[in-house]
Structures are given as structure tokens and as C-alpha cells.
Design a protein around this motif. Sequence first.
Motif, short mmCIF file in Angstrom:
data_model
loop_
_atom_site.label_atom_id
_atom_site.label_comp_id
_atom_site.label_asym_id
_atom_site.label_seq_id
_atom_site.Cartn_x
_atom_site.Cartn_y
_atom_site.Cartn_z
N GLY A 283 1.18 16.49 -1.80
CA GLY A 283 1.02 15.75 -3.05
C GLY A 283 0.65 14.29 -2.85
O GLY A 283 0.36 13.58 -3.82
N ILE A 284 0.66 13.81 -1.61
CA ILE A 284 0.32 12.41 -1.34
C ILE A 284 -1.04 12.36 -0.66
O ILE A 284 -1.30 13.10 0.29
N ASP A 285 -1.90 11.50 -1.16
CA ASP A 285 -3.26 11.37 -0.64
C ASP A 285 -3.27 10.41 0.56
O ASP A 285 -2.92 9.24 0.44
N VAL A 286 -3.67 10.93 1.71
CA VAL A 286 -3.72 10.13 2.94
C VAL A 286 -4.63 8.92 2.76
O VAL A 286 -4.29 7.79 3.15
N ASP A 287 -5.80 9.15 2.17
CA ASP A 287 -6.76 8.05 1.99
C ASP A 287 -6.18 6.93 1.14
O ASP A 287 -6.41 5.75 1.41
N GLU A 288 -5.44 7.31 0.11
CA GLU A 288 -4.85 6.31 -0.78
C GLU A 288 -3.83 5.45 -0.03
O GLU A 288 -3.83 4.21 -0.15
N VAL A 289 -2.96 6.08 0.74
CA VAL A 289 -1.94 5.34 1.48
C VAL A 289 -2.59 4.47 2.56
O VAL A 289 -2.18 3.33 2.78
N ALA A 290 -3.61 5.00 3.21
CA ALA A 290 -4.31 4.22 4.24
C ALA A 290 -4.94 2.97 3.63
O ALA A 290 -4.85 1.87 4.19
N GLN A 291 -5.57 3.14 2.49
CA GLN A 291 -6.20 1.99 1.82
C GLN A 291 -5.17 0.94 1.43
O GLN A 291 -5.37 -0.26 1.64
N ARG A 292 -4.05 1.40 0.88
CA ARG A 292 -3.00 0.46 0.49
C ARG A 292 -2.43 -0.27 1.71
O ARG A 292 -2.06 -1.43 1.64
N THR A 293 -2.37 0.44 2.83
CA THR A 293 -1.86 -0.17 4.06
C THR A 293 -2.77 -1.31 4.51
O THR A 293 -2.30 -2.41 4.83
N PHE A 294 -4.08 -1.06 4.52
CA PHE A 294 -5.01 -2.11 4.96
C PHE A 294 -5.01 -3.29 3.99
O PHE A 294 -5.11 -4.44 4.41
N VAL A 295 -4.90 -3.01 2.70
CA VAL A 295 -4.85 -4.10 1.71
C VAL A 295 -3.59 -4.94 1.92
O VAL A 295 -3.64 -6.18 1.93
N ALA A 296 -2.45 -4.25 2.12
CA ALA A 296 -1.19 -4.97 2.34
C ALA A 296 -1.26 -5.78 3.63
O ALA A 296 -0.79 -6.92 3.69
N ALA A 297 -1.85 -5.20 4.68
CA ALA A 297 -1.96 -5.91 5.96
C ALA A 297 -2.83 -7.15 5.80
O ALA A 297 -2.51 -8.22 6.34
N TYR A 298 -3.92 -7.01 5.06
CA TYR A 298 -4.82 -8.15 4.84
C TYR A 298 -4.08 -9.27 4.09
O TYR A 298 -4.19 -10.45 4.46
N CYS A 299 -3.35 -8.89 3.06
CA CYS A 299 -2.64 -9.89 2.25
C CYS A 299 -1.51 -10.57 3.02
O CYS A 299 -1.15 -11.70 2.72
N ARG A 300 -0.93 -9.85 4.00
CA ARG A 300 0.22 -10.39 4.73
C ARG A 300 -0.15 -10.78 6.16
O ARG A 300 0.73 -10.89 7.01
N LEU A 301 -1.42 -10.95 6.42
CA LEU A 301 -1.86 -11.21 7.79
C LEU A 301 -1.25 -12.50 8.36
O LEU A 301 -1.08 -12.61 9.58
N SER A 302 -0.88 -13.42 7.50
CA SER A 302 -0.27 -14.66 7.99
C SER A 302 1.12 -14.40 8.58
O SER A 302 1.64 -15.24 9.33
N ASP A 303 1.72 -13.25 8.25
CA ASP A 303 3.05 -12.91 8.79
C ASP A 303 2.96 -12.38 10.23
O ASP A 303 3.97 -12.34 10.93
N TYR A 304 1.77 -11.93 10.63
CA TYR A 304 1.61 -11.36 11.97
C TYR A 304 1.69 -12.45 13.03
O TYR A 304 1.06 -13.51 12.89
N GLN A 305 2.42 -12.17 14.10
CA GLN A 305 2.55 -13.13 15.20
C GLN A 305 1.47 -12.81 16.23
O GLN A 305 1.51 -11.76 16.88
N PRO A 306 0.47 -13.68 16.40
CA PRO A 306 -0.62 -13.43 17.35
C PRO A 306 -0.08 -13.15 18.75
O PRO A 306 0.87 -13.79 19.20
N GLY A 307 -0.72 -12.18 19.40
CA GLY A 307 -0.34 -11.85 20.77
C GLY A 307 0.74 -10.79 20.87
O GLY A 307 1.08 -10.35 21.97
N THR A 308 1.30 -10.38 19.72
CA THR A 308 2.30 -9.32 19.75
C THR A 308 1.61 -7.98 19.46
O THR A 308 0.39 -7.91 19.44
N GLN A 309 2.37 -6.94 19.23
CA GLN A 309 1.81 -5.60 19.02
C GLN A 309 1.31 -5.46 17.59
O GLN A 309 2.07 -5.12 16.68
N PHE A 310 -0.01 -5.69 17.38
CA PHE A 310 -0.55 -5.58 16.03
C PHE A 310 -0.45 -4.14 15.53
O PHE A 310 -0.18 -3.91 14.35
N ALA A 311 -0.69 -3.17 16.41
CA ALA A 311 -0.62 -1.77 15.98
C ALA A 311 0.76 -1.44 15.42
O ALA A 311 0.88 -0.79 14.37
N ALA A 312 1.80 -1.87 16.11
CA ALA A 312 3.16 -1.61 15.64
C ALA A 312 3.39 -2.29 14.29
O ALA A 312 4.02 -1.72 13.39
#
Length: 198
Positions: free
Chosen positions: A49-78
Motif C-alpha cells: 500500500g505504500i508507493d516506493v517512488d513517493e517515499v523516495a521523492q519525499r526523502t530527497f526533498v527532505a534531505a535537500y531541505c535539511r542539507l545544512s544539518d549534514y556534517q561534511p566528511g561523515t557518512q552521508f549515506a547513513a
Amino acid sequence: MTDPPPSNDAHLEDAIRRTRDGDKAAFETVIRRFEKPLRSWLAGHVPPGIDVDEVAQRTFVAAYCRLSDYQPGTQFAAWLFTIARFQLRTETTRLRRIADYHSRYGPDLLQRELDRRSEEAPQRWDTRLDSLHLCLDALSEPLRRFVDWRYEEEIPLEEMAARCGRSVAAVKKQLWKARQALQQCVETRLARADGGLQ
């Protein structure tokens, strides 16, 4: 739950840095790098019942909006897959609430509708059935195909998805659109038959 693949290299970090500096196009590098792994991971974890594409898109949008929270040089994938887990949990909770709502109020609404319909004259059902046939003939070819597969040939949703090259969620959406169009068409014809519309 398996861990996401580790991925931190200079090219990726540079794209992240440029995105944070205002170069929106640089985020495409991030998406290209993680699109397939993320969708694969989601495909193995999403409940029905959950659309993979929809969740993936929301994930990338959230990551883009919160990119300032990411610590450079750490595990971006995690970091990215943690966001994906949160998005998946949010969507699962939303669907669970909808299911709970329907389980509590669905039977009552169904009984009311059955009561209303049982009070209709038999000839009214003949008119309704004739209208449905006419509305099916007027349905667009793509939507009619989905209706035939589901209700004439009784094909499972998964097989329908394979036939048309879409996800099960996309097939459900097409069926929903077809039912909405048919309902509106039938109601319009019944209203005309009653003299409510000219």
C-alpha cells in the motif's frame, strides 16, 4: 534491517558543498548517486500500500531541505537513509490511521448506504444499470482497460501492474479515477432522468 551502502567520496562531498552554497543543480549528483540504492532499500522495507517512488521523492526533498544539518566528511549515506527510515515510518503511520478510521466508521457508512439503496424502487436499479453501461462506453480507453482487467477478467493488481509497467499503487490510482468518473457519470445521468439537469 540491513545498513545502507557506505558512500563518501570527494565528488559527492563537493556536490553537497556546492548545493549548500546555493548551486541547486549540484544536488542532481546526490540524487543520481543514491536513487537506485534508496529505491532498492525501500522496496525491501515498504509494507503493501505504500508507493516506493513517493517515499523516495519525499526523502530527497527532505534531505535537500535539511542539507545544512549534514556534517561534511561523515557518512552521508547513513544520514540519507536515516531520513528515508523517518519518511517511511511517517507514511506507514499515516496509512495505519486511515485504516483505523475506515475500520471504525466503514461498517456504519456501509449500512447507511445499504439502507438508502434498499428503499429505491426496482426500476430505479434498471435505470442505474443502463446508465452504468453507457458510462462505461464513454470512459477513456486507458481507464476502460483497467476496469476490464479488474472487473471483467478479474486480474490481480500485481499482474495489472506488470502488464502496464507501473507500480501497484499507480494501478490502484487509475482504478480509483475510473470509479470516480463512473460514479459521477451515473449520478449525472440519473439526475437528468429525474429532471434535475437539462
